[in-house]
Motif scaffolding. Structure first.
Motif, PDB file in Angstrom:
ATOM      1  N   PHE A  80       0.856  -1.348   0.099  1.00  0.00           N
ATOM      2  CA  PHE A  80       0.173  -0.057   0.038  1.00  0.00           C
ATOM      3  C   PHE A  80       0.828   1.307  -0.080  1.00  0.00           C
ATOM      4  N   LEU A  81       2.244   1.070   0.246  1.00  0.00           N
ATOM      5  CA  LEU A  81       3.153   2.198   0.160  1.00  0.00           C
ATOM      6  C   LEU A  81       4.374   1.678  -0.625  1.00  0.00           C
ATOM      7  N   PRO A  82       4.566   1.988  -1.968  1.00  0.00           N
ATOM      8  CA  PRO A  82       5.594   1.756  -2.725  1.00  0.00           C
ATOM      9  C   PRO A  82       6.914   2.038  -2.149  1.00  0.00           C
ATOM     10  N   TYR A  86      10.422   7.058  -6.502  1.00  0.00           N
ATOM     11  CA  TYR A  86       9.466   7.933  -7.270  1.00  0.00           C
ATOM     12  C   TYR A  86       8.102   7.710  -6.723  1.00  0.00           C
ATOM     13  N   LEU A  87       7.797   6.427  -7.041  1.00  0.00           N
ATOM     14  CA  LEU A  87       6.207   6.001  -6.711  1.00  0.00           C
ATOM     15  C   LEU A  87       5.800   6.657  -5.259  1.00  0.00           C
ATOM     16  N   ARG A  88       6.673   6.359  -4.394  1.00  0.00           N
ATOM     17  CA  ARG A  88       6.451   6.817  -2.855  1.00  0.00           C
ATOM     18  C   ARG A  88       6.457   8.437  -2.966  1.00  0.00           C
ATOM     19  N   ALA A  89       7.207   9.038  -3.854  1.00  0.00           N
ATOM     20  CA  ALA A  89       6.807  10.511  -3.764  1.00  0.00           C
ATOM     21  C   ALA A  89       5.626  10.898  -4.459  1.00  0.00           C
ATOM     22  N   LYS A  90       5.077   9.891  -5.330  1.00  0.00           N
ATOM     23  CA  LYS A  90       3.923  10.259  -5.925  1.00  0.00           C
ATOM     24  C   LYS A  90       2.688  10.106  -4.955  1.00  0.00           C
ATOM     25  N   VAL A  91       2.780   8.968  -4.024  1.00  0.00           N
ATOM     26  CA  VAL A  91       1.694   8.786  -3.187  1.00  0.00           C
ATOM     27  C   VAL A  91       1.861   9.959  -2.239  1.00  0.00           C
ATOM     28  N   MET A  92       2.903  10.341  -1.763  1.00  0.00           N
ATOM     29  CA  MET A  92       3.000  11.724  -0.844  1.00  0.00           C
ATOM     30  C   MET A  92       2.243  12.787  -1.441  1.00  0.00           C
ATOM     31  N   GLN A  93       2.579  13.130  -2.858  1.00  0.00           N
ATOM     32  CA  GLN A  93       2.145  14.059  -3.834  1.00  0.00           C
ATOM     33  C   GLN A  93       0.411  13.909  -3.351  1.00  0.00           C
ATOM     34  N   TRP A  94      -0.294  12.767  -3.697  1.00  0.00           N
ATOM     35  CA  TRP A  94      -1.656  12.782  -3.648  1.00  0.00           C
ATOM     36  C   TRP A  94      -2.077  12.970  -2.060  1.00  0.00           C
ATOM     37  N   LEU A  95      -1.214  12.358  -1.083  1.00  0.00           N
ATOM     38  CA  LEU A  95      -1.839  12.780   0.355  1.00  0.00           C
ATOM     39  C   LEU A  95      -1.846  14.191   0.635  1.00  0.00           C
ATOM     40  N   PHE A  96      -0.798  14.872   0.255  1.00  0.00           N
ATOM     41  CA  PHE A  96      -0.768  16.309   0.358  1.00  0.00           C
ATOM     42  C   PHE A  96      -1.896  16.937  -0.456  1.00  0.00           C
ATOM     43  N   PHE A  97      -2.153  16.651  -1.648  1.00  0.00           N
ATOM     44  CA  PHE A  97      -3.291  16.921  -2.267  1.00  0.00           C
ATOM     45  C   PHE A  97      -4.757  16.820  -1.702  1.00  0.00           C
ATOM     46  N   LEU A 147      -4.985   3.101 -13.667  1.00  0.00           N
ATOM     47  CA  LEU A 147      -6.093   2.165 -13.019  1.00  0.00           C
ATOM     48  C   LEU A 147      -6.395   2.820 -11.439  1.00  0.00           C
ATOM     49  N   PHE A 148      -5.155   3.175 -10.992  1.00  0.00           N
ATOM     50  CA  PHE A 148      -5.284   3.790  -9.677  1.00  0.00           C
ATOM     51  C   PHE A 148      -4.170   5.035  -9.659  1.00  0.00           C
ATOM     52  N   LEU A 149      -4.642   5.977  -8.311  1.00  0.00           N
ATOM     53  CA  LEU A 149      -3.600   6.990  -8.621  1.00  0.00           C
ATOM     54  C   LEU A 149      -2.257   6.862  -8.691  1.00  0.00           C
ATOM     55  N   VAL A 150      -1.814   5.893  -8.369  1.00  0.00           N
ATOM     56  CA  VAL A 150      -0.227   5.531  -8.438  1.00  0.00           C
ATOM     57  C   VAL A 150      -0.067   4.192  -8.833  1.00  0.00           C
ATOM     58  N   GLY A 151       0.214   3.955 -10.032  1.00  0.00           N
ATOM     59  CA  GLY A 151       0.533   2.773 -10.577  1.00  0.00           C
ATOM     60  C   GLY A 151      -0.843   1.919 -10.915  1.00  0.00           C
ATOM     61  N   GLN A 152      -0.691   0.644 -10.859  1.00  0.00           N
ATOM     62  CA  GLN A 152      -1.926  -0.280 -11.295  1.00  0.00           C
ATOM     63  C   GLN A 152      -2.386  -1.009 -10.172  1.00  0.00           C
ATOM     64  N   GLU A 153      -2.182  -0.653  -8.889  1.00  0.00           N
ATOM     65  CA  GLU A 153      -2.782  -1.196  -7.590  1.00  0.00           C
ATOM     66  C   GLU A 153      -2.927  -0.219  -6.717  1.00  0.00           C
ATOM     67  N   LEU A 154      -3.778  -0.692  -5.684  1.00  0.00           N
ATOM     68  CA  LEU A 154      -4.300   0.192  -4.794  1.00  0.00           C
ATOM     69  C   LEU A 154      -3.291   0.684  -3.652  1.00  0.00           C
ATOM     70  N   THR A 155      -3.153   1.871  -3.427  1.00  0.00           N
ATOM     71  CA  THR A 155      -2.170   2.306  -2.436  1.00  0.00           C
ATOM     72  C   THR A 155      -2.739   3.355  -1.288  1.00  0.00           C
ATOM     73  N   ILE A 156      -2.190   3.920  -0.551  1.00  0.00           N
ATOM     74  CA  ILE A 156      -2.851   4.605   0.633  1.00  0.00           C
ATOM     75  C   ILE A 156      -3.091   5.982  -0.116  1.00  0.00           C
ATOM     76  N   ALA A 157      -2.639   6.107  -1.328  1.00  0.00           N
ATOM     77  CA  ALA A 157      -2.949   7.598  -1.952  1.00  0.00           C
ATOM     78  C   ALA A 157      -4.542   7.411  -2.400  1.00  0.00           C
ATOM     79  N   ASP A 158      -4.793   6.288  -2.830  1.00  0.00           N
ATOM     80  CA  ASP A 158      -6.396   5.969  -3.216  1.00  0.00           C
ATOM     81  C   ASP A 158      -7.370   6.051  -2.142  1.00  0.00           C
ATOM     82  N   ILE A 159      -6.898   5.467  -1.015  1.00  0.00           N
ATOM     83  CA  ILE A 159      -7.627   5.208   0.284  1.00  0.00           C
ATOM     84  C   ILE A 159      -8.000   6.825   0.537  1.00  0.00           C
TER      85      ILE A 159
END
Length: 213
Positions: A80-82, A86-97, A147-159
């Motif tokens: 749920f947290l790559p 880079y992918l980890r930074a993209k997750v953080m981008q969406w959390l801040f968003f 499919l999802f906000l970061v990559g092709q599977e569910l992450t905490i960004a989507d949740i």
């Protein structure tokens, strides 16, 4: 065992409940009486000086506040947290968003609408609706080829982003103009499953939800 200081109608609390469930992590739940001032007591302010839920209290008593910080803590070392930088930074981008463009906009409008507080905040409503439409459009644009906000599977960004954005219709916002968002919302719903209900404010007799129209 962790203790989650929670308030059931809160979608910020919902985020954490979802991830704890998906990770199959046992925890104790302690419901905080928000409208009766319990989150402003000296004891609670020691857990979170801002006086807001959720708070995750660790086994050793150390607290973590802010829902997205809790998601990051729980997601560490899981898919749920790559781990990729880079992918980890993209997750953080969406959390801040989410905390800047979604929760304070759609979350506020939803709360005002469902608890009869829309009229008293009328001067802010138009601006919030415009900001909500921009946020939904931004999410929609980001999902046209993914499919999802970061990559092709569910992450905490989507949740995190899904928690309040998928309830936009609760405050009168139409989702018809956002087909990619709608398809993503369905995918997130299916990936999460049906074990995490969204609780109405009406379960709390102190919320004034009965005044909502």
């Amino acid at each position: 065992m962790f203790t989650l200081h929670d308030y059931l109608p809160s979608q910020n609390g919902w985020k954490v409940r979802v991830l704890l469930g998906l990770l199959d992590m046992p925890y104790r739940s302690r419901i905080v009486s928000i409208f009766e001032g319990e989150s402003r007591t000296e004891a609670f302010l020691k857990l979170n000086p801002v006086g807001a839920i959720p708070v995750l209290e660790l086994d050793d008593g150390h607290p973590i506040a802010e829902s997205n910080a809790i998601l990051t803590f729980l997601g560490e070392g899981t898919h749920f947290l790559p781990s990729d930088h880079y992918l980890r930074a993209k997750v953080m981008q969406w959390l801040f968003f989410e905390q800047y463009h979604v929760e304070p906009v759609i979350g506020s409008l939803r709360f005002w609408t469902l608890t009869g507080r829309l009229e008293r905040n009328q001067s802010l409503v138009a601006g919030k609706r415009e900001a909500a439409a921009r946020a939904l459009a931004a999410i929609d644009r980001s999902l046209t080829d993914s499919l999802f906000l970061v990559g092709q599977e569910l992450t905490i960004a989507d949740i995190a982003v899904y928690a309040y954005s998928h309830r936009a219709e609760d405050c009168g916002l139409s989702l018809a103009a956002y087909p990619a968002f709608a398809a993503w919302s369905d995918r997130v719903r299916d990936a999460i499953g049906a074990d995490y209900p969204v609780y109405p404010y009406s379960i709390d007799p102190h919320s004034d939800a009965g005044a909502a129209t």
